[in-house]
Write a protein that holds these residues in place. Structure first.
Motif, PDB file in Angstrom:
ATOM      1  N   LYS A 113       0.850  -1.172  -0.090  1.00 28.54           N
ATOM      2  CA  LYS A 113       0.005  -0.198   0.031  1.00 28.54           C
ATOM      3  C   LYS A 113       0.719   1.226   0.201  1.00 28.54           C
ATOM      4  CE  LYS A 113      -4.018   2.335   2.042  1.00 28.54           C
ATOM      5  NZ  LYS A 113      -5.117   2.011   2.925  1.00 28.54           N
ATOM      6  N   LEU A 147       2.667   1.857  -3.620  1.00 30.18           N
ATOM      7  CA  LEU A 147       1.704   2.452  -4.421  1.00 30.18           C
ATOM      8  C   LEU A 147       1.463   3.801  -4.223  1.00 30.18           C
ATOM      9  CD1 LEU A 147      -0.803  -0.552  -4.995  1.00 30.18           C
ATOM     10  CD2 LEU A 147       0.659   0.372  -6.719  1.00 30.18           C
ATOM     11  N   LYS A 148       1.071   4.180  -2.875  1.00 32.97           N
ATOM     12  CA  LYS A 148       0.855   5.634  -2.731  1.00 32.97           C
ATOM     13  C   LYS A 148       2.164   6.588  -3.080  1.00 32.97           C
ATOM     14  CE  LYS A 148      -1.886   5.517   1.695  1.00 32.97           C
ATOM     15  NZ  LYS A 148      -1.925   5.628   3.092  1.00 32.97           N
ATOM     16  N   ALA A 161      -0.350   6.849  -6.774  1.00 34.66           N
ATOM     17  CA  ALA A 161      -1.315   6.420  -6.801  1.00 34.66           C
ATOM     18  C   ALA A 161      -2.431   7.510  -6.364  1.00 34.66           C
ATOM     19  CB  ALA A 161      -1.879   5.182  -6.031  1.00 34.66           C
ATOM     20  N   VAL A 198      -5.271   4.254  -2.758  1.00 35.73           N
ATOM     21  CA  VAL A 198      -4.795   2.713  -2.494  1.00 35.73           C
ATOM     22  C   VAL A 198      -5.828   2.032  -1.526  1.00 35.73           C
ATOM     23  CG1 VAL A 198      -2.862   1.353  -2.121  1.00 35.73           C
ATOM     24  CG2 VAL A 198      -2.599   3.703  -2.950  1.00 35.73           C
ATOM     25  N   GLY A 258      -4.205   0.322  -6.572  1.00 37.57           N
ATOM     26  CA  GLY A 258      -4.028   1.672  -6.746  1.00 37.57           C
ATOM     27  C   GLY A 258      -4.804   2.225  -7.947  1.00 37.57           C
TER      28      GLY A 258
END
Length: 287
Positions: A232, A235-236, A240, A243, A254
């Motif tokens: 997570k 991806l952040k 993204a 997420v 994401g």
């Protein structure tokens, strides 16, 4: 006679748990939609009254443990069909991923047998059969976007969500859904705003949708599996817009509206996570 059916993966835009039910299940309220990562199933009628499962994946059982097998058996029993069926499953959705791959295969089986044997059974009736197989099967019958309540049997369809790219990442671990629910502290839940998520979808408001993703099971799965939380974060950090973990995990996704950013998100997970996919939000089965 042969028919083919796609079984798309689902993701949760929200997942809320409201209470523990007297029957041992949990009362849920969640918004789910589909993405264009799908298993492909073929169905061939057999003269002999039996069910055969053939798959290209070593992770797919060919007996009563398979939800497509159970769906076929229940369908045949419910409508007193004495013919057999061979089901071939080309597996693209990761197994035990929180993406409802098995449930979607079961739902595809119900739709396909309805077509194969020309029974014209309405989707609502197929969904009632699906509830007896698994909590996500009823939703998967519709191949749409919906609010799902109860233990999965109360379904209110919505519009398709705003179009965007979805990067899915599944680590090579399994998560026990019953254990996650068992360890959930109902007194310590930050509930997602289901109504605002519905509003964002109906208004086709991507920005509002990204602000109201929520899954109360994340805290439990993250506590047991630190690598899910790390996905997570990756991806952040790679750009993204939002997420979220899907279902009880371990898949995390994401969202972005830009293909170039989706590729950057994908590349950030290479070497860290084996199963990563760039797909589109679907919301309903266009095929």
């Amino acid at each position: 006679m042969q028919v083919f059916e796609k079984a798309p993966a689902k993701i949760n835009l929200t997942l809320d748990v409201l209470s523990k039910r007297p029957d041992g299940y949990h009362e849920v309220e969640m918004i789910m939609t589909t993405v264009d990562l799908a298993d492909r199933l073929g169905f061939t009628e057999l003269d002999e009254d039996k069910i055969e499962i053939i798959s290209d994946s070593k992770y797919v059982p060919n007996d009563k443990r398979n939800l497509a097998y159970r769906a076929a058996a229940l369908f045949k029993k419910t409508y007193q069909i004495k013919k057999g069926i061979r089901i071939t499953i080309d597996k693209y959705i990761p197994v035990s991923a929180g993406l409802a791959g098995g449930s979607s295969d079961a739902a595809a089986t119900l739709r396909a047998l309805n077509q194969l044997w020309s029974l014209n059974i309405p989707a609502s009736e197929l969904a009632d059969i699906g509830v007896q197989i698994g909590s996500d099967v009823a939703f998967c019958v519709y191949n749409s976007t919906a609010v799902v309540r109860g233990r999965g049997e109360i379904i209110t369809e919505l519009s398709a969500p705003p179009a965007c790219w979805v990067v899915l990442a599944k680590p090579s671990i399994g998560v026990s859904t019953p254990t996650v629910f068992q360890d959930l502290n109902l007194a310590d839940i930050k509930h997602p705003n289901t109504e605002l998520m519905i509003s964002s979808i109906e208004a086709d408001d991507y920005q509002l949708m990204t602000q109201h993703l929520g899954n109360v099971l994340e805290q439990v799965t993250f506590a047991h599996h630190q690598e899910v939380a790390q996905i997570k974060d990756r991806l952040k950090n790679s750009g993204a817009d939002a997420v979220l973990m899907s279902g009880s995990g371990p898949t995390v996704y994401g969202l972005t509206r830009h293909q170039s950013r989706a590729k950057r998100m994908y590349n950030s997970l290479r070497g860290f996570c084996q199963e990563v996919f760039i797909v589109r939000m679907l919301g309903y089965d266009k095929t």
